[in-house]
Design a protein around this motif. Sequence first.
Motif, PDB file in Angstrom:
ATOM      1  N   SER A 202      23.060 -38.997  26.246  1.00  0.00           N
ATOM      2  CA  SER A 202      23.779 -38.269  27.284  1.00  0.00           C
ATOM      3  C   SER A 202      24.086 -39.354  28.377  1.00  0.00           C
ATOM      4  O   SER A 202      25.095 -39.709  28.891  1.00  0.00           O
ATOM      5  N   TRP A 203      23.024 -40.527  28.511  1.00  0.00           N
ATOM      6  CA  TRP A 203      23.349 -41.429  29.564  1.00  0.00           C
ATOM      7  C   TRP A 203      24.283 -42.677  29.015  1.00  0.00           C
ATOM      8  O   TRP A 203      24.944 -43.156  29.804  1.00  0.00           O
TER       9      TRP A 203
ATOM     10  N   THR B  14      23.253 -28.714  38.199  1.00  0.00           N
ATOM     11  CA  THR B  14      23.340 -28.736  39.743  1.00  0.00           C
ATOM     12  C   THR B  14      24.738 -28.747  40.302  1.00  0.00           C
ATOM     13  O   THR B  14      25.038 -28.344  41.261  1.00  0.00           O
TER      14      THR B  14
ATOM     15  N   SER C 258      26.855 -34.858  42.107  1.00  0.00           N
ATOM     16  CA  SER C 258      27.404 -36.267  41.812  1.00  0.00           C
ATOM     17  C   SER C 258      26.158 -37.227  42.572  1.00  0.00           C
ATOM     18  O   SER C 258      26.185 -37.112  43.506  1.00  0.00           O
ATOM     19  N   GLU C 259      26.070 -38.228  41.544  1.00  0.00           N
ATOM     20  CA  GLU C 259      25.323 -39.368  42.251  1.00  0.00           C
ATOM     21  C   GLU C 259      25.971 -40.608  41.716  1.00  0.00           C
ATOM     22  O   GLU C 259      26.336 -40.594  40.326  1.00  0.00           O
TER      23      GLU C 259
ATOM     24  N   ASP D 151      27.616 -41.156  29.583  1.00  0.00           N
ATOM     25  CA  ASP D 151      28.024 -41.253  30.986  1.00  0.00           C
ATOM     26  C   ASP D 151      28.411 -42.645  31.278  1.00  0.00           C
ATOM     27  O   ASP D 151      29.472 -42.887  31.877  1.00  0.00           O
TER      28      ASP D 151
ATOM     29  N   THR E  12      27.953 -36.686  37.260  1.00  0.00           N
ATOM     30  CA  THR E  12      27.539 -35.205  37.845  1.00  0.00           C
ATOM     31  C   THR E  12      26.589 -34.454  36.955  1.00  0.00           C
ATOM     32  O   THR E  12      26.809 -34.551  35.812  1.00  0.00           O
ATOM     33  N   HIS E  13      25.630 -33.990  37.554  1.00  0.00           N
ATOM     34  CA  HIS E  13      24.494 -33.536  36.724  1.00  0.00           C
ATOM     35  C   HIS E  13      25.225 -31.869  36.382  1.00  0.00           C
ATOM     36  O   HIS E  13      25.520 -31.140  37.340  1.00  0.00           O
TER      37      HIS E  13
END
Length: 158
Positions: A51-52, A109, A112-113, A55, A105-106
């Motif tokens: 997943s990372w 939740t 976004s970070e 991203d 973006t998680h």
Amino acid sequence: MKTLFQYNWQVRNDWFSWCNDVSEEELLKPRVGGVGGILQTLFHIIVVEYSWICDLKGRPDIDDDFDQHASLARIISLSKRLHPEVRDFVYGWTDKQELQTVNVTHPATGVSETFRHGEILSHVIVHEIHHIGQISVWAREIGRQPVTANLIHRGLFE
């Protein structure tokens, strides 16, 4: 960083071998202090790593439904399927990527970070080591010797 990824992949494969001698019931049994049982934790490690990387590559993620992978054979198959893409990304890593940023973006939740690429790769490494430590404790709880966590004697610096 590449060496620590190689270490994690070796240890993960050692755990897959270790699991061959443990009943599926024991592998699926919910445990205290993790994301579930032994298999669910191995699944979590694989999915989070992938997943990372998705991203960082700006690609869509995969479905992370454990119930569709709730057997050792399916988890090993998933790992083998996703590993080449992760490996190629890690082996293609250059120092200039370290400080590049990505906005994530998680899904749970919607928050976004922004992270630095090097921060994410470091997180992926320690995330796996953390969960492998949990599996090591669970191995001892069921009376089994855990896989060695030793980085020495793995041939990573030859």
